[in-house]
Design an enzyme around this catalytic site. Structure first.
Site, PDB file in Angstrom:
ATOM      1  N   CYS A  94      -5.755  -1.442 -11.284  1.00  0.00           N
ATOM      2  CA  CYS A  94      -4.590  -0.089 -11.162  1.00  0.00           C
ATOM      3  C   CYS A  94      -3.292  -0.868 -11.368  1.00  0.00           C
ATOM      4  O   CYS A  94      -3.135  -2.200 -11.201  1.00  0.00           O
ATOM      5  CB  CYS A  94      -4.685  -0.233  -9.740  1.00  0.00           C
ATOM      6  N   HIS A 136     -10.370   6.957  -7.061  1.00  0.00           N
ATOM      7  CA  HIS A 136      -8.790   6.154  -6.946  1.00  0.00           C
ATOM      8  C   HIS A 136      -6.839   6.730  -6.602  1.00  0.00           C
ATOM      9  O   HIS A 136      -6.768   6.097  -5.602  1.00  0.00           O
ATOM     10  CB  HIS A 136      -9.146   5.556  -8.148  1.00  0.00           C
ATOM     11  N   GLU A 137      -7.773   7.990  -7.744  1.00  0.00           N
ATOM     12  CA  GLU A 137      -5.953   8.656  -7.580  1.00  0.00           C
ATOM     13  C   GLU A 137      -5.526   8.970  -5.741  1.00  0.00           C
ATOM     14  O   GLU A 137      -4.467   9.441  -5.577  1.00  0.00           O
ATOM     15  CB  GLU A 137      -5.644   9.115  -8.600  1.00  0.00           C
ATOM     16  N   HIS A 140      -4.826   6.639  -2.777  1.00  0.00           N
ATOM     17  CA  HIS A 140      -3.506   6.603  -3.284  1.00  0.00           C
ATOM     18  C   HIS A 140      -2.328   6.943  -2.557  1.00  0.00           C
ATOM     19  O   HIS A 140      -1.976   7.011  -1.795  1.00  0.00           O
ATOM     20  CB  HIS A 140      -2.502   6.912  -4.466  1.00  0.00           C
TER      21      HIS A 140
HETATM   22 ZN   LIG Z   1      -3.969   3.043  -8.361  1.00  0.00          ZN
END
Ligand SMILES: [Zn+2]
Length: 176
Positions: A94, A136-137, A140
């Site tokens: 990341c 993953h995004e 966030h």
């Molecule tokens: Zn990330």
């Protein structure tokens, strides 16, 4: 020069839950944010970037569509992600957590519905690393980082590195 700073582990912005974007009134105002995000992604040579990483708590992420199988899509506004399939382990990193690469277990498939910059809604059914990148995004946008998903043992092993990142890149310490 980007006017927005890349946020690093330790920043509260990465931990906030991001708000939904008003598609009917806010698309125009996203251009400068997206342009800054593309700049950060390019400078850092990343696979993807979520708005909180660029200091804005709104539900938007971008992905490198040349590296991933996303049917040409790279901008995901107000994404909704549904996962399916068996859990797979693969390595993740990341931009907000430099130097740490760890295996993370995630469902192998994901369906994402989002809006593009023209305000058009689209849906993609993804597998493999593209499915992983979207998860993953999307994490966030809910204030979740990939290191949160490590086993207690691996978490303990990266604790010192995370502490160092916090110290080195702490809020306001670096301007792009
Ligand atoms: Zn990330």
């Amino acid at each position: 020069m980007s006017s927005r700073k890349l946020q690093y582990f330790g920043s509260q912005i990465l931990r906030n839950s991001s708000r939904i974007i008003d598609i009917s009134s806010e698309l125009e105002s996203l251009h400068s944010l997206i342009s800054d995000m593309l700049e950060i992604l390019g400078i850092e040579n990343g696979l993807g970037l979520a708005a909180p990483q660029a200091s804005e708590n709104v539900r938007l992420f971008i992905l490198n569509s040349e590296e991933l199988n996303l049917n040409g899509h790279s901008i995901f506004i107000n994404p909704e992600v549904t996962t399916s399939g068996p859990l797979h382990k693969d390595e993740e990193g990341c931009l907000s957590i430099p130097g740490i690469f760890e295996y993370v277990r995630r469902p192998s498939s994901a369906s994402v519905t989002a809006f593009d910059l023209a305000g058009e809604r689209f849906t993609l059914d993804l597998d493999d690393y593209s499915a992983r990148a979207v998860q993953h995004e999307n994490d966030h946008l809910d204030g979740i980082l990939f290191v949160d998903r490590l086993s207690p043992l691996r978490k303990r092993l990266v604790k010192k590195q995370l502490f160092d990142i916090k110290r080195e890149y702490g809020p306001g310490s670096r301007i792009l």
